[in-house]
Design a protein around this motif. Structure first.
Motif, short mmCIF file in Angstrom:
data_model
loop_
_atom_site.label_atom_id
_atom_site.label_comp_id
_atom_site.label_asym_id
_atom_site.label_seq_id
_atom_site.Cartn_x
_atom_site.Cartn_y
_atom_site.Cartn_z
N GLY A 95 0.83 -1.20 0.00
CA GLY A 95 0.00 0.00 0.00
C GLY A 95 0.86 1.25 0.00
O GLY A 95 2.04 1.21 0.37
N VAL A 96 0.28 2.34 -0.43
CA VAL A 96 0.99 3.61 -0.46
C VAL A 96 0.11 4.70 0.16
O VAL A 96 -1.11 4.61 0.18
N ASN A 97 0.78 5.70 0.69
CA ASN A 97 0.11 6.87 1.22
C ASN A 97 1.13 8.01 1.25
O ASN A 97 2.34 7.78 1.17
N ASP A 98 0.65 9.19 1.36
CA ASP A 98 1.50 10.37 1.50
C ASP A 98 0.87 11.23 2.58
O ASP A 98 -0.26 11.71 2.43
N MET A 99 1.59 11.41 3.67
CA MET A 99 1.03 12.17 4.79
C MET A 99 0.82 13.64 4.44
O MET A 99 0.20 14.38 5.19
N ASN A 100 1.31 14.06 3.27
CA ASN A 100 1.16 15.46 2.84
C ASN A 100 0.26 15.59 1.62
O ASN A 100 0.41 16.51 0.83
N VAL A 118 -2.36 0.95 -6.54
CA VAL A 118 -1.61 0.13 -5.58
C VAL A 118 -2.53 -0.42 -4.49
O VAL A 118 -2.55 -1.63 -4.23
N ASN A 119 -3.29 0.45 -3.84
CA ASN A 119 -4.05 0.05 -2.66
C ASN A 119 -5.26 -0.81 -2.97
O ASN A 119 -5.60 -1.70 -2.18
N THR A 120 -5.93 -0.54 -4.09
CA THR A 120 -7.19 -1.23 -4.37
C THR A 120 -7.03 -2.22 -5.53
O THR A 120 -7.23 -3.42 -5.37
N ASN A 142 -6.68 -9.12 3.81
CA ASN A 142 -6.44 -7.79 3.23
C ASN A 142 -6.13 -6.78 4.32
O ASN A 142 -6.82 -6.74 5.35
N ILE A 143 -5.10 -5.99 4.11
CA ILE A 143 -4.76 -4.94 5.08
C ILE A 143 -5.44 -3.64 4.65
O ILE A 143 -5.11 -3.06 3.61
N GLY A 144 -6.39 -3.23 5.44
CA GLY A 144 -7.12 -1.99 5.18
C GLY A 144 -6.56 -0.86 6.02
O GLY A 144 -5.35 -0.70 6.16
N SER A 145 -7.44 -0.06 6.60
CA SER A 145 -7.03 1.07 7.43
C SER A 145 -8.21 1.55 8.24
O SER A 145 -9.36 1.47 7.79
N CYS A 146 -7.93 2.09 9.44
CA CYS A 146 -9.00 2.70 10.21
C CYS A 146 -9.62 3.87 9.44
O CYS A 146 -10.79 4.21 9.65
N TYR A 159 -7.09 8.38 -0.23
CA TYR A 159 -6.56 7.23 0.52
C TYR A 159 -7.69 6.50 1.24
O TYR A 159 -7.76 5.27 1.21
N ALA A 160 -8.57 7.25 1.90
CA ALA A 160 -9.68 6.63 2.62
C ALA A 160 -10.58 5.85 1.67
O ALA A 160 -11.04 4.75 1.99
N ALA A 161 -10.81 6.41 0.48
CA ALA A 161 -11.63 5.71 -0.51
C ALA A 161 -10.97 4.40 -0.93
O ALA A 161 -11.63 3.37 -1.08
N SER A 162 -9.65 4.43 -1.10
CA SER A 162 -8.94 3.22 -1.53
C SER A 162 -9.02 2.13 -0.47
O SER A 162 -9.06 0.94 -0.79
N LYS A 163 -9.06 2.52 0.81
CA LYS A 163 -9.12 1.54 1.89
C LYS A 163 -10.56 1.12 2.21
O LYS A 163 -10.80 -0.01 2.64
N ALA A 164 -11.52 2.03 2.03
CA ALA A 164 -12.93 1.63 2.17
C ALA A 164 -13.27 0.57 1.14
O ALA A 164 -14.05 -0.35 1.40
N ALA A 165 -12.67 0.68 -0.04
CA ALA A 165 -12.90 -0.32 -1.09
C ALA A 165 -12.39 -1.69 -0.67
O ALA A 165 -12.93 -2.72 -1.10
N ILE A 166 -11.37 -1.73 0.17
CA ILE A 166 -10.85 -3.01 0.66
C ILE A 166 -11.90 -3.73 1.49
O ILE A 166 -12.02 -4.97 1.44
N THR A 167 -12.70 -2.99 2.24
CA THR A 167 -13.77 -3.61 3.01
C THR A 167 -14.80 -4.25 2.07
O THR A 167 -15.22 -5.39 2.29
#
Length: 250
Positions: A95-100, A118-120, A142-146, A159-167
């Motif tokens: 997975g990828v993310n950018d804190m900025n 990458v994430n979805t 699958n590793i999602g995110s809070c 990023y949140a959308a990409s991880k909500a899709a994991i659910t």
């Protein structure tokens, strides 16, 4: 060290370091041979594979594969099977993310594509490839995110959308593969102390304040949840999301 996964083979994507490396080491400690993928950090991936072999005595192989590259994702699954003989457990961790990341009005199309690919998309393609090899009793984790459930600040929409899709992917795959005796579940971490997002980083105080524990997770705490879902004890658990977020989404 346990023997819960003796005779099993796991593939952990994006496992050269951080959460992925901790997961690979934990599964090997439970008895599995492990393949890991990495995008560019060959040295770190090789060191993780060598540590698996040294610390656990299990076989380990490092495979270069960009999770955004469809052909590379499929080839990495096939290579893991070829080199280790079978595949019982897939952990979609890459997975990828950018804190900025900028606000949605300013984010580029290229960045949106990068995160979603990458994430979805990468997780979908890895599951597609693995489904051809997984036997009855197989596992996809699958590793999602809070952040896939609750977004406490601006700048995380994509990023949140990409991880909500994991659910959604997890729930759908559990229906697709359940008749074959394969379970599919999600682990959703909160802020975790890694090179990508260190506990002493510039945004750490705010992140810690979201949890009643006032700290980050350790990668090994995420790995422990994955190990449970990979184990025989989780044979009747599927389509489920386990949050390891220190109460952020309580």
């Amino acid at each position: 060290m346990s023997e819960k996964l003796n005779g099993k083979v796991a593939l952990v994507t994006g496992a050269s370091r951080g959460i992925g490396a901790a997961i690979a080491l934990r599964l090997a400690g439970d008895g599995a041979d492990v393949a890991i993928t990495y995008q560019s950090n060959e040295e770190a991936a090789r060191e993780t594979a060598e540590r698996i072999a040294k610390d656990t005595g299990r076989r380990a192989v490092a495979i270069q594969a960009d999770a955004a590259d469809a052909e590379a994702v499929t080839a990495s699954v096939d290579r893991a099977v070829r080199e280790l003989g079978r595949l019982d457990i897939l952990v979609n961790n890459a997975g990828v993310n950018d804190m900025n990341l900028p606000n949605i009005a300013d984010i580029s199309v290229e960045t949106v594509d990068w995160i979603l690919d990458v994430n979805t998309r990468g997780s979908i393609l890895a599951a597609r490839a693995a489904a051809k090899h997984l036997p009855e009793g197989g596992r996809i984790i699958n590793i999602g995110s809070c952040l896939g459930e609750h977004v406490p600040a601006a700048g995380f929409a994509t990023y949140a959308a990409s991880k909500a899709a994991i659910t959604g992917l997890t729930k759908g795959l559990s229906r697709d593969l359940g008749p074959r005796g394969i379970t599919v579940n999600e682990v959703a971490p909160g802020s975790t102390d890694t090179d990508m997002n260190p506990e002493d980083g510039p945004a750490s105080q705010y992140q810690k304040s979201l949890s009643p524990f006032d700290r980050f997770a350790k990668p090994e705490e995420i790995a422990a949840a994955v190990a449970y879902l990979a184990s025989p004890e989780a044979g009747f658990t599927t389509g489920t999301r386990i949050g390891v977020d220190g109460g952020v989404n309580a």
